[in-house]
Design a protein around this motif. Structure first.
Motif, PDB file in Angstrom:
ATOM      1  N   ALA A  32      61.327  88.295  35.767  1.00 48.01           N
ATOM      2  CA  ALA A  32      61.515  86.842  35.949  1.00 48.01           C
ATOM      3  C   ALA A  32      62.656  86.387  34.716  1.00 48.01           C
ATOM      4  N   THR A  66      63.193  82.862  33.098  1.00 50.12           N
ATOM      5  CA  THR A  66      62.423  81.680  33.100  1.00 50.12           C
ATOM      6  C   THR A  66      63.272  80.740  32.252  1.00 50.12           C
ATOM      7  N   ARG A 113      57.874  90.096  34.943  1.00 55.24           N
ATOM      8  CA  ARG A 113      57.130  88.670  35.136  1.00 55.24           C
ATOM      9  C   ARG A 113      55.742  88.780  34.374  1.00 55.24           C
TER      10      ARG A 113
END
Length: 200
Positions: free
Chosen positions: A115, A117, A88
């Motif tokens: 993450a 995205t 992240r």
């Protein structure tokens, strides 16, 4: 159609740069080059397409061992899809965005939380359910690289509301539910924070 039987997903550095470019061949993906959450300023005003291309090429590390910024999906041998998945902390704009943090008290600089995205499906391969195996592959990819948890920030469509393809680059909620993510927060009417624990 579930393409899972005919899909192969590899880390981007095991793919060629030419294959990545073929996935990003049209629309918003062609302009953004998966830099929306990478740049610290306003993406279109403060960077050029050539700069975003160079950044993406460096981040993917295509053809070289080591870290990479995502996954490449092949359908029937053709480069067809992309998932951006990294720690992240690799996405500076996530740190300052309201969506991931509303209603949460968490260390934004935790390197063990990864993450997802962006999910991109190449023109001509859309509508075949390719985002489902891509989302599932992000879980294994992050776990293999030592992530403690993996987050996504998908949206839902609402009746009567127009959704452009570009808006859905974050993925649809049901895609991440299928991959084992659970809701953490619901910071806006259409957006969710979802997460999967990778320590189990």
């Amino acid at each position: 159609m579930d393409p899972s039987d005919d899909v192969r997903i590899v880390p981007a550095n095991e793919a060629s740069w030419a294959d990545v470019e073929r996935i990003f061949d049209s629309g918003d993906a062609r302009r953004c080059r998966c830099q929306r959450f990478k740049v610290t300023e306003w993406i279109w005003r403060d960077s050029t397409l050539d700069e975003r291309l160079a950044a993406q090429e460096a981040q993917t590390g295509c053809g070289t061992p080591g870290p990479t910024s995502g996954l490449v999906a092949y359908l029937a041998g053709e480069p067809a899809g992309w998932a951006a998945v990294e720690p992240r902390t690799a996405f500076p704009k996530l740190r300052t965005s309201r969506i991931p943090w509303k209603g949460r008290d968490e260390d934004k600089d935790d390197p063990d939380v990864w993450a997802v995205t962006c999910l991109v499906v190449r023109k001509g391969f859309r509508g075949r359910g390719l985002t489902y195996p891509l989302a599932r592959a992000t879980v294994a990819f992050a776990r293999e690289r030592g992530a403690r948890a993996l987050e996504a920030y998908p949206m839902v469509t609402q009746p009567g509301k127009t959704v452009t393809w570009g808006e859905l680059h974050v993925g649809a909620r049901q895609v991440f539910e299928d991959a084992g993510f659970a809701q953490v927060t619901h910071p806006s009417p259409r957006r969710f924070v979802m997460r999967v624990d990778l320590t189990r």
